[in-house]
Design a protein around this motif. Sequence first.
Motif, mmCIF file in Angstrom:
data_model
loop_
_atom_site.group_PDB
_atom_site.id
_atom_site.type_symbol
_atom_site.label_atom_id
_atom_site.label_comp_id
_atom_site.label_asym_id
_atom_site.label_seq_id
_atom_site.Cartn_x
_atom_site.Cartn_y
_atom_site.Cartn_z
ATOM 1 N N GLU A 407 0.837 -1.211 0.000
ATOM 2 C CA GLU A 407 0.000 0.000 0.000
ATOM 3 C C GLU A 407 0.876 1.268 0.000
ATOM 4 N N VAL A 408 1.886 1.260 0.831
ATOM 5 C CA VAL A 408 2.799 2.422 0.912
ATOM 6 C C VAL A 408 3.522 2.593 -0.418
ATOM 7 N N GLY A 409 4.015 1.474 -0.949
ATOM 8 C CA GLY A 409 4.765 1.519 -2.198
ATOM 9 C C GLY A 409 3.920 2.024 -3.365
ATOM 10 N N LYS A 410 2.645 1.651 -3.341
ATOM 11 C CA LYS A 410 1.747 2.055 -4.407
ATOM 12 C C LYS A 410 1.683 3.591 -4.470
ATOM 13 N N THR A 411 1.553 4.212 -3.293
ATOM 14 C CA THR A 411 1.417 5.670 -3.252
ATOM 15 C C THR A 411 2.764 6.387 -3.410
ATOM 16 N N TYR A 412 3.786 5.881 -2.719
ATOM 17 C CA TYR A 412 5.018 6.683 -2.627
ATOM 18 C C TYR A 412 6.189 6.131 -3.408
ATOM 19 N N LYS A 413 5.998 5.053 -4.145
ATOM 20 C CA LYS A 413 7.040 4.513 -5.018
ATOM 21 C C LYS A 413 8.388 4.357 -4.293
ATOM 22 N N LYS A 414 9.394 5.046 -4.808
ATOM 23 C CA LYS A 414 10.763 4.838 -4.298
ATOM 24 C C LYS A 414 10.951 5.321 -2.847
ATOM 25 N N ASP A 415 10.062 6.181 -2.353
ATOM 26 C CA ASP A 415 10.170 6.620 -0.960
ATOM 27 C C ASP A 415 9.587 5.589 0.008
ATOM 28 N N LYS A 417 10.292 2.627 1.051
ATOM 29 C CA LYS A 417 11.119 1.920 2.032
ATOM 30 C C LYS A 417 11.450 2.825 3.243
ATOM 31 N N ALA A 418 11.838 4.069 2.913
ATOM 32 C CA ALA A 418 12.199 5.012 3.979
ATOM 33 C C ALA A 418 10.986 5.308 4.860
ATOM 34 N N ILE A 419 9.816 5.401 4.238
ATOM 35 C CA ILE A 419 8.599 5.692 5.000
ATOM 36 C C ILE A 419 8.264 4.517 5.924
ATOM 37 N N THR A 420 8.396 3.311 5.411
ATOM 38 C CA THR A 420 8.159 2.130 6.245
ATOM 39 C C THR A 420 9.077 2.125 7.466
ATOM 40 N N GLU A 421 10.343 2.390 7.213
ATOM 41 C CA GLU A 421 11.298 2.414 8.335
ATOM 42 C C GLU A 421 10.946 3.489 9.345
ATOM 43 N N ALA A 422 10.542 4.660 8.834
ATOM 44 C CA ALA A 422 10.195 5.768 9.734
ATOM 45 C C ALA A 422 8.995 5.393 10.592
ATOM 46 N N LEU A 423 8.024 4.735 9.986
ATOM 47 C CA LEU A 423 6.831 4.336 10.744
ATOM 48 C C LEU A 423 7.197 3.319 11.826
ATOM 49 N N GLU A 424 8.019 2.350 11.440
ATOM 50 C CA GLU A 424 8.353 1.297 12.396
ATOM 51 C C GLU A 424 9.179 1.806 13.588
ATOM 52 N N SER A 425 9.951 2.878 13.328
ATOM 53 C CA SER A 425 10.819 3.347 14.418
ATOM 54 C C SER A 425 10.261 4.581 15.115
ATOM 55 N N LEU A 426 8.982 4.879 14.917
ATOM 56 C CA LEU A 426 8.383 6.019 15.639
ATOM 57 C C LEU A 426 8.492 5.801 17.151
ATOM 58 N N VAL A 446 4.023 11.420 8.438
ATOM 59 C CA VAL A 446 5.291 10.957 8.970
ATOM 60 C C VAL A 446 6.387 11.769 8.289
ATOM 61 N N THR A 447 7.432 12.063 9.027
ATOM 62 C CA THR A 447 8.510 12.887 8.500
ATOM 63 C C THR A 447 9.699 12.009 8.125
ATOM 64 N N VAL A 448 10.201 12.190 6.895
ATOM 65 C CA VAL A 448 11.422 11.498 6.471
ATOM 66 C C VAL A 448 12.360 12.576 5.954
ATOM 67 N N GLY A 449 13.473 12.761 6.658
ATOM 68 C CA GLY A 449 14.374 13.860 6.275
ATOM 69 C C GLY A 449 13.614 15.162 6.425
ATOM 70 N N ASP A 450 13.557 15.962 5.352
ATOM 71 C CA ASP A 450 12.846 17.230 5.411
ATOM 72 C C ASP A 450 11.421 17.125 4.884
ATOM 73 N N ALA A 451 11.073 15.939 4.348
ATOM 74 C CA ALA A 451 9.762 15.822 3.701
ATOM 75 C C ALA A 451 8.734 15.172 4.623
ATOM 76 N N ILE A 455 -0.212 9.715 5.786
ATOM 77 C CA ILE A 455 -0.353 8.287 6.083
ATOM 78 C C ILE A 455 -1.847 7.975 6.278
ATOM 79 N N THR A 456 -2.306 6.890 5.651
ATOM 80 C CA THR A 456 -3.714 6.504 5.808
ATOM 81 C C THR A 456 -3.801 5.224 6.622
ATOM 82 N N ALA A 457 -5.023 4.917 7.073
ATOM 83 C CA ALA A 457 -5.253 3.714 7.872
ATOM 84 C C ALA A 457 -4.950 2.460 7.073
ATOM 85 N N ALA A 458 -5.027 2.570 5.735
ATOM 86 C CA ALA A 458 -4.723 1.409 4.905
ATOM 87 C C ALA A 458 -3.234 1.083 4.922
ATOM 88 N N MET A 459 -2.410 2.087 5.187
ATOM 89 C CA MET A 459 -0.960 1.894 5.115
ATOM 90 C C MET A 459 -0.381 1.258 6.372
#
Lengths: 634, 634
Positions: A407-415, A417-426, A446-451, A455-459
């Motif tokens: 679900e995350v990959g569908k929306t954010y493509k190459k980002d 992986k970083a978003i998944t990691e950020a969510l897991e380490s909140l 969720v914040t990754v670097g400066d961006a 995030i949706t409930a599906a993610m």
Amino acid sequence: KQKEFQSASGKTSSTNREAFRDAVKTVLERRLFYIPSFEIYGSVAGFYDYGPPGCALKQNFTQFWRQHFVLEESMLEVECPAVTPEVVLKASGHVDRFTDLMVTDVVTGDCHRADHLLEAALQALLDGKPKPLDTQERQAVHHLLATVEELNVKQLGDALEQYGVKAPETNNDISRPFPFNLMFKTSIGPRGDQVGYLRPETAQGIFVNFRHLLYSNGGKLPFAAAQIGQSFRNEISPRAGLLRVREFTQAEIEHFCNPDAKDHPKFQSIAREQPLLFSRALQMSEEKQPQAMQLGDAVSQSIIANQTLAYFIGRTYLFLLRVGINPKRLRFRQHLANEMAHYAEDCWDAEVECSYGWVECVGLADRSAYDLRAHATKSKTDMSAYEPFPDGSRMVDVLVAAVDKREVGKTYKKDGKAITEALESLPEEEKACMQADLAAGKPCKVTVGDAEFAITAAMVQIKQEKKKLTGRNFVPSVIEPSFGVGRIIYCMFEHCYATRKGDEKRSLFHFKPIVAPVKATVFPLFAQPTFIDQAQAVAALLTAAGLSTIVDSTGASIGKRYARTDEIGVPFAVTVDHQTLEDSTVTVRDRDSTTQVRVPIAEVQALLTELVKGRTWESMQQQYPTHASAADDN
Amino acid sequence: KQKEFQSASGKTSSTNREAFRDAVKTVLERRLFYIPSFEIYGSVAGFYDYGPPGCALKQNFTQFWRQHFVLEESMLEVECPAVTPEVVLKASGHVDRFTDLMVTDVVTGDCHRADHLLEAALQALLDGKPKPLDTQERQAVHHLLATVEELNVKQLGDALEQYGVKAPETNNDISRPFPFNLMFKTSIGPRGDQVGYLRPETAQGIFVNFRHLLYSNGGKLPFAAAQIGQSFRNEISPRAGLLRVREFTQAEIEHFCNPDAKDHPKFQSIAREQPLLFSRALQMSEEKQPQAMQLGDAVSQSIIANQTLAYFIGRTYLFLLRVGINPKRLRFRQHLANEMAHYAEDCWDAEVECSYGWVECVGLADRSAYDLRAHATKSKTDMSAYEPFPDGSRMVDVLVAAVDKREVGKTYKKDGKAITEALESLPEEEKACMQADLAAGKPCKVTVGDAEFAITAAMVQIKQEKKKLTGRNFVPSVIEPSFGVGRIIYCMFEHCYATRKGDEKRSLFHFKPIVAPVKATVFPLFAQPTFIDQAQAVAALLTAAGLSTIVDSTGASIGKRYARTDEIGVPFAVTVDHQTLEDSTVTVRDRDSTTQVRVPIAEVQALLTELVKGRTWESMQQQYPTHASAADDN
């Protein structure tokens, strides 16, 4: 004179207090303990130089502080710059909140502290100026005076208007009060675009180094760090001499510990000390009097919040006594609930009574994890420590972020992986927030670097799980004893000042030998080369042992010379007399008792070293023959 | 590694120097001797914190400086604020002249020191970049490089243009050079109209107090005052680590004396010391090498201007050796005539060689009466001292102003009296000027308060008379040794760094015990309670004697633990082993020789105190049995 003042302290009229203060001040200034700075250019309010005896005494004071705290407690001492970039003081809250309320004289532009003006006006009303108040008015003024420090800017402005307060001296109208930041501002580097301030306290230098210090301590808690250095506050209208200055020396300790483990291993060593405690309850009571109480009892009765805070109260108490503060004029006053910052767990001030009233000399605060959290947030740096559970592993409820990577990959493509990691380490708290927000259908990010990424409930699904943990990460609590060096020294001046019995004009300072600016004066009995040479040789011996020594070989009578050295509080006098030339002995005189003993020159270095370190004069008198002076000592 | 570097010093390639510097830096940063300040916020160039061992070492350093200079020379130590009103630094010349020449990158606005850019560009040309130079070009570049510091703003700008110097990194054009004042500016008080600066040196605090200090010394010369404290310089683009920082500790001495009496009573005590002297003549010679020379000879041959200056060179030399500077890498370099301020009589820098080259660590200058005169003029304060002639009274030619009061009164009416007094009390030099001007028919004036009055030849006659004088007033000369504490400490780090023979990875610092941050580490041989408790007890004994002590009770091997304590330069290690539990003796190990002796616990406090004060290890070895360690020390 001192006794009169002491015995009547608190009841003395302000005239007597001022006369006493002037007497002390006269000696301090004449003997150059301190000097208004830049005097040949007309001085600048709030700045003082320490002249030779003042500087020596201050050095001895800070060295003893180091011995008493840093060495004996194995603290990590650091030294950080006074010039501090804005971001540090933004994080600490000083840029936004380190202010006093100020009013200006609308005609001259002169600046005044709003609270001080109101207090002075209310005090004048209570003193019957311009005219006596009726009972009801009196009560209202009394109440307001007691609560001036709690007024916000609007309330303070209204009160100034209500009582028609004018500018002092000019009697012009004053402006509404507004906040004035007390930090000296400057600019770092040649471009002029980097704002800096002179630090308003030394503590921040320790907090920003927390990770280094924790590492240096092998990753273990508790530990304490300390810093002695200059701090700067651009006071609006400094008065009160050495008590309110714009540049001053602080000695601060930050004791870092597990918030769940505030016991102290050395607590028993001070548990039976009995300082005067002025608890919240006593301050609210009818008598409003502090009580002597064992620190052990104060902790067991939950008057002081924890052992570590009480331990530092005890160590501070011992320190202040050892440098010459009168224990009867020293109290530890607990902050009332409305005085404390919201994050503070408990605060006590060591207050010392002097001619200005009770003066806050040391602040002792359990500040919880506030400071480290503030810097962690601003700098995005991990300020946590890890400790294993004392009882082995535990099953703990934790929040886990189960990410739907597709679900995350569908929306954010190459980002993705970083978003998944950020969510897991909140952090745990943020996971809890997100869980609640997602459940409530609120937008989440969720914040990754400066961006930032929505995030949706599906993610992601945040759910509670049991996990076996062997320890935990936490941001440590800070217990902070903070010493105002100049204030303690000033109070010490007043407490140590006295006049010789029967001669009001002969003043002396009963400085403790450990802090006395000069440890010994060496007197040749006569101003002749044989005596002077011998005196120089004795002085050289003492100096070599690190004992600050002066030789007074002026032709004045020995009595006059004693008076001169008493006046700057030299604890011991060594006299080279006729007998010295025969048998290589000298007399040693004790300033406080004015008694003398006769000692071989070969032993005088070791003996004075011991006396300065705390050996009693009485033990000297038992070891050596008394010398009955031919010279008139009074 | 150190030896290689030392033996090759001056001839080593810059790569080797940098490798050595990196090796030292790695240890210093890892063990927290120093830390770039505000690191969690990305640091700010030119600011460093001293971490725990660095801070302890610096404290020991300044305390020893106090002992060596202030106590042993009976100096008057003062402590003055860092924040200084503009008028003081206007008088001293800093507001107008304390500048470096700066250029900016015309695109980015980045700032650079103009002289550094030129030097780098010229050096690159000499290194054959972008292309090799012919002999003539080479000579011109060489000459310019040697004289960069003497160029004025126009010459420097022309040279930058001539060689087409661009901004580093960006390669953009640069602006013409312009002066940038290096003082941090701030504002004192809430009105914002009083300019202040952070002091660029501690000396001014002493000068403005001269009158007080003279009084405190009974009106007598010579005497010296000292100050240790922070100074601030807003460097344009600080590099070179601890050597060029924006906030630093200075230790300055101002020795005030009669300009006609610069002999020193204790000169003989250092006359036979033989530091490397790099006199003006040697610098201009073919070899350009300093020479070891007795200070007595240097004065008698007029190489050093006077005994007092040479005395301080000698005391400085001894001090630097005692804190661990290698005498072979220490030279005293005399300023060339064009380096000295016009008022200076003679200047010498103590320069220490380190991986950055020869670094100025102490400046020793005979500044004549310049500073006191500057403040006397600006503050309108008398800065003179009085001394009786050593040979009794003298008949002296003086200029006397004979005023025709009627004539003055006719013109100036009620101001006449004040004008007469002003004329009569004119300083000798001004009388001489007026005499010449009146004779030449030039217009003359006298100042009374803020007003000026024209004076004619009819009003006053200046004439020479013989007068019997018993002494004279004069503005004292100042001889100023000024220590850069951080620079000396950095050089000391490099000079004390070494690796264990045969193990390049085991580094250690051969700190002198007097400055070592920790004096002793106490090791329980095994991490068991009986050993640990005994180790704690020994450590408590040492701490009580003021000896900074750590206990290392980790389970690591004794060899590893020795390595860890060697790395921060702890001079002595005390080990609690099996025998300790039987006979209350411990082993004491010497860091430098790695030899050990066995000592009763009852004596260990006194012995370590003596060792720190300078007792030799060899004398310990004679007194106590050698202990052959079972643990592998290497």
